[in-house]
Design an enzyme around this catalytic site. Structure first.
Site, PDB file in Angstrom:
ATOM      1  CB  SER A 143       5.334  16.204  -1.861  1.00 44.58           C
ATOM      2  OG  SER A 143       6.010  16.736  -3.114  1.00 44.58           O
ATOM      3  CE1 TYR A 157       0.818  15.162  -4.960  1.00 48.82           C
ATOM      4  CE2 TYR A 157       2.340  16.923  -5.120  1.00 48.82           C
ATOM      5  CZ  TYR A 157       2.180  15.740  -4.657  1.00 48.82           C
ATOM      6  OH  TYR A 157       3.107  15.037  -4.422  1.00 48.82           O
TER       7      TYR A 157
HETATM    8  P1  NAP Z   1       2.973   7.102  -9.581  1.00 45.41           P
HETATM    9  O1  NAP Z   1       4.198   6.652 -10.239  1.00 45.41           O
HETATM   10  O2  NAP Z   1       1.903   7.883 -10.219  1.00 45.41           O
HETATM   11  O3  NAP Z   1       2.268   5.790  -8.554  1.00 45.41           O
HETATM   12  C1  NAP Z   1       1.189   5.961  -7.853  1.00 45.41           C
HETATM   13  C2  NAP Z   1       0.810   4.852  -7.222  1.00 45.41           C
HETATM   14  O4  NAP Z   1      -0.331   5.196  -6.438  1.00 45.41           O
HETATM   15  C3  NAP Z   1       0.337   3.853  -8.309  1.00 45.41           C
HETATM   16  O5  NAP Z   1       0.847   2.435  -7.649  1.00 45.41           O
HETATM   17  C4  NAP Z   1      -1.148   3.977  -8.119  1.00 45.41           C
HETATM   18  O6  NAP Z   1      -1.682   2.737  -8.460  1.00 45.41           O
HETATM   19  C5  NAP Z   1      -1.460   4.245  -6.608  1.00 45.41           C
HETATM   20  N1  NAP Z   1      -2.552   5.105  -6.448  1.00 45.41           N
HETATM   21  C6  NAP Z   1      -3.139   6.226  -6.856  1.00 45.41           C
HETATM   22  N2  NAP Z   1      -4.344   6.276  -6.616  1.00 45.41           N
HETATM   23  C7  NAP Z   1      -4.642   5.406  -5.678  1.00 45.41           C
HETATM   24  C8  NAP Z   1      -5.897   5.231  -4.864  1.00 45.41           C
HETATM   25  N3  NAP Z   1      -7.054   5.918  -5.024  1.00 45.41           N
HETATM   26  N4  NAP Z   1      -5.810   3.661  -4.221  1.00 45.41           N
HETATM   27  C9  NAP Z   1      -4.797   3.009  -4.310  1.00 45.41           C
HETATM   28  N5  NAP Z   1      -3.647   3.241  -4.697  1.00 45.41           N
HETATM   29  C10 NAP Z   1      -3.553   4.360  -5.577  1.00 45.41           C
HETATM   30  O7  NAP Z   1       3.288   8.041  -8.308  1.00 45.41           O
HETATM   31  P2  NAP Z   1       4.938   8.366  -7.788  1.00 45.41           P
HETATM   32  O8  NAP Z   1       5.491   9.519  -8.495  1.00 45.41           O
HETATM   33  O9  NAP Z   1       5.314   7.071  -7.264  1.00 45.41           O
HETATM   34  O10 NAP Z   1       4.429   9.026  -6.272  1.00 45.41           O
HETATM   35  C11 NAP Z   1       3.881   8.200  -5.015  1.00 45.41           C
HETATM   36  C12 NAP Z   1       3.631   9.100  -4.090  1.00 45.41           C
HETATM   37  O11 NAP Z   1       4.951  10.053  -3.958  1.00 45.41           O
HETATM   38  C13 NAP Z   1       2.613  10.309  -4.244  1.00 45.41           C
HETATM   39  O12 NAP Z   1       2.036  10.218  -2.751  1.00 45.41           O
HETATM   40  C14 NAP Z   1       3.263  11.357  -4.615  1.00 45.41           C
HETATM   41  O13 NAP Z   1       2.224  12.420  -4.246  1.00 45.41           O
HETATM   42  C15 NAP Z   1       4.464  11.176  -3.820  1.00 45.41           C
HETATM   43  N6  NAP Z   1       5.698  12.214  -4.526  1.00 45.41           N
HETATM   44  C16 NAP Z   1       6.096  11.927  -5.742  1.00 45.41           C
HETATM   45  C17 NAP Z   1       7.039  12.629  -6.067  1.00 45.41           C
HETATM   46  C18 NAP Z   1       8.026  12.376  -7.427  1.00 45.41           C
HETATM   47  O14 NAP Z   1       8.771  13.175  -7.879  1.00 45.41           O
HETATM   48  N7  NAP Z   1       7.456  11.358  -8.011  1.00 45.41           N
HETATM   49  C19 NAP Z   1       7.624  13.649  -5.487  1.00 45.41           C
HETATM   50  C20 NAP Z   1       6.963  13.984  -4.177  1.00 45.41           C
HETATM   51  C21 NAP Z   1       5.809  13.257  -3.555  1.00 45.41           C
HETATM   52  P3  NAP Z   1      -3.175   2.495  -9.200  1.00 45.41           P
HETATM   53  O15 NAP Z   1      -3.194   3.627 -10.175  1.00 45.41           O
HETATM   54  O16 NAP Z   1      -3.138   1.254  -9.895  1.00 45.41           O
HETATM   55  O17 NAP Z   1      -4.097   2.683  -8.340  1.00 45.41           O
END
Ligand code: NAP
Length: 258
Positions: A143, A157
């Protein structure tokens, strides 16, 4: 152009929604075999069915990346279904907002356990298969928060995301001799289910601070992952690519005026 990933075996943790689903969709449309990983069985099966329509073979395994034996099962499932592991996208992550004053030990364990420990456990579990691949790729979703920027409520985080890069640099050195590259993508604010949970006013404030004046898409992170996974990116390792519409660039709000 770039060599095809047709028939490659790709793992995407957190591939059932958000950024991971975007990454998985990009690899599926390249006709790779894609294994989605998440904890919610219904969401996982629905995502696999939806993404299968875009070309590649997509399936789901229910697993929690913070648990070592689940990571072993992920590597086994990819090997059984797609013949090995060529690309590991360690993307699963959680981002609960908690000020330090209110943070419990459990809050810290949850965030570090999933975002950092989960990432290390998974690389370890997939290592024999990545070595057999001969062109293994590890792509971490870090991130901008942590490695570059800060935001109140996300100290644990941010620490987990910065620590991923510390892991990446030494892993890149240790695995270079096996032809495995280890790189990270640092997304800015990307429109996902998880981001949506933070509310409209959060998204609006972010859009106002992004020179491109929009959130990123999950597919845009997928395209960066596809590049890092390509044979042509084989000499890039231990690097972090920021995909944020220029969000980290302004020195002050004045830089965004006009
Ligand atoms: P999201 O929409 O909440 O999706 C998160 C995904 O991770 C879901 O598929 C969830 O599935 C899975 N997950 C969470 N905990 C898990 C675990 N313990 N074991 C297996 N699967 C798990 O999040 P997102 O926004 O797409 O973010 C994805 C990644 O990008 C994260 O690492 C986040 O830190 C990073 N990120 C996001 C942003 C943003 O703006 N969205 C920015 C920077 C970085 P289940 O709940 O079914 O397990």
């Amino acid at each position: 152009m770039f060599s095809s990933l047709r028939g490659s075996s790709v793992i995407v943790t957190g591939g059932t929604k958000g950024i991971g689903k975007g990454i998985a969709g990009v690899f599926a449309s390249e006709n790779a075999g894609v294994l989605l990983v998440g904890r919610d069985e219904d969401a996982g099966r629905a995502a696999a069915e939806e993404l299968s329509a875009s070309g590649g073979e997509v399936s789901f395994v229910r697993a929690d990346v913070s648990i070592g034996r689940d990571c072993d099962r992920i590597a086994e499932a990819a090997t059984e279904r797609y013949g090995g592991v060529d690309v590991l996208c360690a993307n699963a992550g959680i981002f609960p907002q908690r000020p330090i004053r209110e943070m419990s030990e459990e809050d810290i364990d949850d965030v570090i356990g999933t975002n950092l420990k989960g990432c290390i456990l998974l690389v370890k579990a997939c290592l024999p298969a990545l070595e057999r691949s001969g062109r293994g790729r590890v792509i971490l979703t870090s991130s901008i928060t942590g490695p570059i920027t800060g935001f109140p409520g996300w100290s644990h985080y941010g620490a987990s995301k910065a620590a991923q890069l510390g892991f990446m640099r030494t892993a890149a050195i240790e695995l270079a001799g096996s032809g495995i590259t280890v790189n990270a993508i640092l997304p800015g604010n990307i429109a996902t289910e998880g981001l949506g949970d933070l509310g409209d006013s959060y998204s609006a404030a972010m859009v106002a601070s992004i020179p491109m004046r929009r959130l990123g898409t999950a597919q845009e992170i997928g395209h960066a992952a596809l590049f890092l996974a390509s044979l042509e990116a084989g000499y890039i390792t231990g690097q972090a690519i920021i995909v944020d519409g220029g969000q980290i660039l302004p020195e002050s709000l004045a830089a965004l005026e006009g």
